[in-house]
Design a protein around this motif. Structure first.
Motif, PDB file in Angstrom:
ATOM      1  N   ARG A   1       0.821  -1.213   0.000  1.00  0.00           N
ATOM      2  CA  ARG A   1       0.000   0.000   0.000  1.00  0.00           C
ATOM      3  C   ARG A   1       0.856   1.264   0.000  1.00  0.00           C
ATOM      4  NH1 ARG A   1      -2.687  -2.977   4.465  1.00  0.00           N
ATOM      5  NH2 ARG A   1      -4.348  -4.234   3.533  1.00  0.00           N
ATOM      6  N   THR A   2       2.155   1.102   0.225  1.00  0.00           N
ATOM      7  CA  THR A   2       3.061   2.257   0.292  1.00  0.00           C
ATOM      8  C   THR A   2       4.022   2.224  -0.888  1.00  0.00           C
ATOM      9  OG1 THR A   2       2.961   2.197   2.709  1.00  0.00           O
ATOM     10  CG2 THR A   2       4.748   3.484   1.700  1.00  0.00           C
ATOM     11  N   PRO A   3       4.121   3.274  -1.692  1.00  0.00           N
ATOM     12  CA  PRO A   3       5.065   3.271  -2.827  1.00  0.00           C
ATOM     13  C   PRO A   3       6.491   3.075  -2.354  1.00  0.00           C
ATOM     14  CG  PRO A   3       3.522   5.102  -2.959  1.00  0.00           C
ATOM     15  CD  PRO A   3       3.357   4.507  -1.587  1.00  0.00           C
ATOM     16  N   ALA A   4       7.278   2.383  -3.152  1.00  0.00           N
ATOM     17  CA  ALA A   4       8.687   2.136  -2.801  1.00  0.00           C
ATOM     18  C   ALA A   4       9.523   2.140  -4.068  1.00  0.00           C
ATOM     19  CB  ALA A   4       8.830   0.806  -2.064  1.00  0.00           C
ATOM     20  N   GLU A   5      10.800   2.505  -3.919  1.00  0.00           N
ATOM     21  CA  GLU A   5      11.688   2.585  -5.073  1.00  0.00           C
ATOM     22  C   GLU A   5      12.438   1.287  -5.327  1.00  0.00           C
ATOM     23  OE1 GLU A   5      14.289   5.881  -4.517  1.00  0.00           O
ATOM     24  OE2 GLU A   5      12.681   7.395  -4.560  1.00  0.00           O
ATOM     25  N   GLU A   6      12.573   0.446  -4.316  1.00  0.00           N
ATOM     26  CA  GLU A   6      13.332  -0.789  -4.488  1.00  0.00           C
ATOM     27  C   GLU A   6      12.589  -1.752  -5.421  1.00  0.00           C
ATOM     28  OE1 GLU A   6      12.546   0.536  -1.646  1.00  0.00           O
ATOM     29  OE2 GLU A   6      14.274   0.717  -0.308  1.00  0.00           O
ATOM     30  N   SER A   7      13.346  -2.696  -5.964  1.00  0.00           N
ATOM     31  CA  SER A   7      12.748  -3.714  -6.820  1.00  0.00           C
ATOM     32  C   SER A   7      11.888  -4.648  -5.982  1.00  0.00           C
ATOM     33  CB  SER A   7      13.846  -4.520  -7.529  1.00  0.00           C
ATOM     34  OG  SER A   7      14.569  -5.289  -6.567  1.00  0.00           O
ATOM     35  N   VAL A   8      10.980  -5.350  -6.654  1.00  0.00           N
ATOM     36  CA  VAL A   8      10.100  -6.279  -5.938  1.00  0.00           C
ATOM     37  C   VAL A   8      10.893  -7.376  -5.229  1.00  0.00           C
ATOM     38  CG1 VAL A   8       8.258  -7.988  -6.215  1.00  0.00           C
ATOM     39  CG2 VAL A   8       8.115  -5.793  -7.392  1.00  0.00           C
ATOM     40  N   PRO A   9      11.902  -8.002  -5.875  1.00  0.00           N
ATOM     41  CA  PRO A   9      12.678  -9.023  -5.140  1.00  0.00           C
ATOM     42  C   PRO A   9      13.348  -8.475  -3.883  1.00  0.00           C
ATOM     43  CG  PRO A   9      13.060  -9.229  -7.495  1.00  0.00           C
ATOM     44  CD  PRO A   9      12.285  -7.957  -7.296  1.00  0.00           C
ATOM     45  N   GLN A  10      13.929  -7.251  -3.983  1.00  0.00           N
ATOM     46  CA  GLN A  10      14.600  -6.689  -2.813  1.00  0.00           C
ATOM     47  C   GLN A  10      13.606  -6.346  -1.717  1.00  0.00           C
ATOM     48  OE1 GLN A  10      17.990  -6.530  -2.335  1.00  0.00           O
ATOM     49  NE2 GLN A  10      17.253  -6.144  -0.261  1.00  0.00           N
ATOM     50  N   LEU A  11      12.456  -5.798  -2.103  1.00  0.00           N
ATOM     51  CA  LEU A  11      11.419  -5.508  -1.112  1.00  0.00           C
ATOM     52  C   LEU A  11      10.964  -6.785  -0.416  1.00  0.00           C
ATOM     53  CD1 LEU A  11       9.209  -2.919  -3.024  1.00  0.00           C
ATOM     54  CD2 LEU A  11      10.373  -2.525  -0.854  1.00  0.00           C
ATOM     55  N   THR A  12      10.811  -7.833  -1.192  1.00  0.00           N
ATOM     56  CA  THR A  12      10.358  -9.113  -0.626  1.00  0.00           C
ATOM     57  C   THR A  12      11.370  -9.647   0.379  1.00  0.00           C
ATOM     58  OG1 THR A  12       9.203  -9.601  -2.697  1.00  0.00           O
ATOM     59  CG2 THR A  12       9.593 -11.443  -1.192  1.00  0.00           C
ATOM     60  N   ARG A  13      12.666  -9.563   0.032  1.00  0.00           N
ATOM     61  CA  ARG A  13      13.711 -10.016   0.968  1.00  0.00           C
ATOM     62  C   ARG A  13      13.652  -9.204   2.256  1.00  0.00           C
ATOM     63  NH1 ARG A  13      16.864  -9.115  -3.655  1.00  0.00           N
ATOM     64  NH2 ARG A  13      17.097 -10.975  -4.958  1.00  0.00           N
ATOM     65  N   ASP A  14      13.540  -7.876   2.122  1.00  0.00           N
ATOM     66  CA  ASP A  14      13.544  -7.012   3.307  1.00  0.00           C
ATOM     67  C   ASP A  14      12.340  -7.290   4.200  1.00  0.00           C
ATOM     68  OD1 ASP A  14      15.818  -5.897   2.254  1.00  0.00           O
ATOM     69  OD2 ASP A  14      14.808  -4.117   1.447  1.00  0.00           O
ATOM     70  N   ILE A  15      11.183  -7.471   3.584  1.00  0.00           N
ATOM     71  CA  ILE A  15       9.954  -7.671   4.366  1.00  0.00           C
ATOM     72  C   ILE A  15       9.969  -9.027   5.060  1.00  0.00           C
ATOM     73  CG2 ILE A  15       7.455  -7.981   4.153  1.00  0.00           C
ATOM     74  CD1 ILE A  15       7.675  -5.905   1.783  1.00  0.00           C
ATOM     75  N   LEU A  16      10.417 -10.063   4.339  1.00  0.00           N
ATOM     76  CA  LEU A  16      10.400 -11.413   4.917  1.00  0.00           C
ATOM     77  C   LEU A  16      11.533 -11.633   5.912  1.00  0.00           C
ATOM     78  CD1 LEU A  16       9.437 -13.624   1.833  1.00  0.00           C
ATOM     79  CD2 LEU A  16       7.956 -12.566   3.552  1.00  0.00           C
TER      80      LEU A  16
END
Length: 705
Positions: free
Chosen positions: A417-432
């Motif tokens: 729900r929040t815009p982010a500049e990182e790539s989807v794979p990197q966001l997924t790693r950070d969140i998980l």
């Protein structure tokens, strides 16, 4: 600049391109294993959409599993044809039934029962029939066969006698007919329908209400049916009603991969397609891109070696000329053939070979052990565990039901729900990472490793989808990834999880691995002991063919001479290996297995009568490979509960209860704590910790705490 249509056709071979560019009229695609049939038909649909011949919402692609439908939708989205409907027969029919029921019938659609067993038990009680869990399961399968064959209780007796269905559940056809009617009455009384009713009721509405039929036909103008060799008469009937006499139909299948005849599936519709549609074009896909020449050669020779079985009823069984595959890959290692002294020795050998393959660089997720019956898995679970090799049971707990996966999707949804500049794979790693994901796998096994593998599978999927959709007009976002996960969860289209796959040959259909171990290839298991006519033996040969063609590079075939260590070496290698395996790899002549005499000994199998020596078998009171007498849903419920407890307490699952103990519990179905305490493997401390939970799952208590 290359057009999108040209890009869609790029990379297809001549036959695949012919499929992709034949957009109208009846089309029959005969596609061998590994020949790229899914690629051909998804590119055909995408080419039709982008060239303007198809409107996406007017195309319905039908396949046989929710996973296959999910994979097809994912591929179509990658090709820019995301509006196309790809569903199973049941899912498509249910959607139409839910929509049209109020106007065609009125009121709300009845509830759909997940399992027939409770209603069948009630029906048997009304008729004062003595049944147990095993017979109820057999009777449920028989009623499913009758319904997909479009038989009523009144018409069942003649059809079952003509088809020589025997006596499922130990009941004669007349009694089964009465039970069939009583089951229908119970459903009506309780206001329930079953999965076969979904198709039957949809057929009835389309047949009786011209307005509904016209609406459906106006919605869908073009149809694609995958795995057409597995269509039942009922599914063919609903397909005919969808078409309404039109011929905008593409079917894809291979009669050599018909392995579900016991459910009512028949290749007849595929084989007679050009008779029903004289104007149909036929395209054969025979270039095998999956397997090495060594694997392809063995598969071809297995089918070519088919001969009538001496001394068994043939019932005018035909054997269509099989497609001869042509390997497109480079040479690989020759298939391995191994004869072992007993089942445990075979499992130990296979586990050691798997360890060597993993050490050589083959990922564990690219290795599978395939067997004829689910009861064979235990030995391989133990052998792999002994070497510290992770595994997953296909048909066990579903990926999207795991706690860490559910938590991961929740956190990804919140972050999307929040815009982010990182790539989807990197966001997924950070969140998980907050749930325990790390870039390196944890040492050791157990629940911690299982949790990490689930999270790593989500990261790998994010990387895969991000790469596949990087060339689109709009960037691939975290919200897109969450939508993909939600759709995959609904269709149980799970990503790849690291671990060796243990699966039955039937459940391996449609899958592939770098290395495949076909185990237990002895008479009585391959072919299975209850194959007693030519049709049965042919189906077993096709089942082995499906197993062979799952392998890309490494293929191992093995069998054992005795069931237990020190046991009598009475087994023989499968007759299907005669003439295929090299000299010196075991016995050279396989003979049919005759029925074993039930031994009057205290520890004997309650199914086949063989003396039991292994502790796990004595616990179950049956051989490991004999049919189980428990409800599969109950057993899987116990396994899922056990896995959750293991993960919560960070302990190995077998410490709670072994699989053998869970099977014994499922088969005994104890009514109270005292009965549960009598089962071997349930001690006082485990009874105190887990007793109420177990009884709750069995429906005998208040449920898991």
């Amino acid at each position: 600049m290359e057009s999108i249509e040209e890009r869609i056709l790029a990379g297809l071979d001549d036959e695949q391109r012919q499929v992709a560019t034949t957009l109208t009229g009846p089309l029959c695609v005969l596609a061998g294993a590994g020949t790229g049939k899914t690629r051909a038909i998804t590119h055909r649909i995408a080419y039709g959409v982008h060239s303007g011949v198809y409107q996406p919402g007017q195309v319905l692609a039908v396949t046989f599993t929710a996973r296959a439908a999910g994979e097809m939708r994912s591929r179509l989205r990658d090709l820019g044809a995301g509006g196309v409907q790809a569903r199973t027969f049941h899912a498509a029919a249910l959607r139409q039934l839910q929509y049209f029921w109020p106007q065609a019938i009125g009121g709300e659609l009845p509830g759909i029962v997940d399992y027939k067993a409770p209603l069948l038990t009630e029906a048997a009680r009304r008729l004062r029939l003595n049944t147990d869990r095993a017979s109820i399961r057999d009777l449920a399968s028989e009623i499913e066969w009758a319904k997909v064959s479009m038989l009523t209780p009144e018409g069942y007796v003649a059809a079952a006698t003509a088809a020589d269905r025997g006596e499922p559940g130990g009941l004669d056809p007349i009694t089964i007919s009465r039970l069939f009617q009583a089951y229908e009455d119970v459903k009506t009384d309780r206001r329930y329908i079953d999965f076969e009713d979904v198709l039957l009721l949809t057929v009835g509405i389309l047949d009786d209400d011209p307005r509904v039929a016209a609406s459906v036909r106006d919605q869908y103008r073009h149809f694609v049916v995958d795995e057409y060799q597995d269509v039942s008469p009922l599914q063919q009937r609903i397909l005919d009603l969808w078409l309404g006499g039109r011929e905008e139909l593409c079917v894809v299948g291979d009669s050599s991969q018909t392995i579900y005849s016991f459910t009512g599936a028949t290749p007849r519709h595929l084989l007679e397609f050009t008779t029903r549609h004289p104007q149909a074009q036929v395209v054969k896909l025979v270039r095998d891109y999956r397997s090495t020449p060594q694997v392809v050669s063995l598969a071809n020779r297995l089918l070519a070696a088919r001969r009538p079985e001496p001394g068994v009823p043939d019932r005018n069984v035909s054997w269509p000329t099989p497609l001869e595959l042509i390997a497109q890959r480079d040479n690989g290692p020759a298939p391995e053939y191994t004869e072992c002294k007993d089942d445990d020795a075979e499992a130990a050998h296979v586990a050691a070979r798997i360890r060597d393959l993993i050490a050589s660089g083959v990922p564990a997720a690219e290795i599978a052990v395939l067997y004829r019956t689910n009861g064979q898995s235990e030995a391989y679970e133990q052998a792999l565990s002994a070497l510290g090799i992770g595994y997953l049971l296909r048909g066990g707990e579903r990926f999207f039901q795991r706690r860490e996966v559910r938590d991961g999707i929740l956190q990804l949804r919140a972050a999307s729900r929040t815009p982010a500049e990182e790539s989807v794979p990197q966001l997924t790693r950070d969140i998980l990472a907050s749930l325990g994901y790390t870039s390196a796998a944890p040492s050791g096994g157990g629940a911690v490793r299982e949790k990490w593998e689930s999270l790593a599978a989500l990261v790998a999927l994010a990387e895969e989808l991000s790469e596949a959709r990087s060339g689109g007009e709009t960037p691939f976002t975290l919200r897109d990834f969450v939508s993909e996960l939600e759709e995959r969860s609904a269709s149980q289209h799970a990503p790849t999880v690291q671990g060796v796959t243990l699966a039955s040959l039937h459940s391996a259909k449609g899958l592939e691995w770098d290395a495949v171990f076909l185990v237990g290839l002895s008479e009585g298991l391959m072919p299975i002991s209850f194959a007693d006519d030519q049709a049965g033996y042919d189906e077993e040969r096709r089942l082995l063919y499906v197993g062979i063609t799952r392998a890309r590079k490494h293929l191992s075939l093995s069998w054992s001479l005795a069931r237990t260590a020190g046991g009598r070496a009475h087994r023989r290698p499968s007759r299907y290996l005669d003439g295929l395996r090299p000299p010196g790899s075991g016995r050279t002549q396989a003979k049919p297995v005759t029925a074993r005499r039930k031994l009057a000994a205290p520890a004997t199998c309650r199914v086949c009568g063989t003396t039991l020596s292994a502790a796990a078998e004595r616990k179950l009171n049956r051989c490991r490979n004999c049919p189980a007498g428990y409800d599969e849903a109950v057993f899987e419920g116990l396994r899922s509960w056990r896995l959750n407890i293991a993960q919560e307490n960070s302990i190995p699952a077998f410490v709670i209860f072994t699989d053998a103990t869970l099977m014994a519990i499922a088969e005994a179905n104890p009514a109270d704590i005292n009965a549960l305490a009598q089962i071997s493997g349930v001690g006082r401390s485990k009874l105190e910790k887990y007793g109420e939970d177990v009884l709750g799952i069995l429906g005998q208590g208040d449920g898991p705490a």
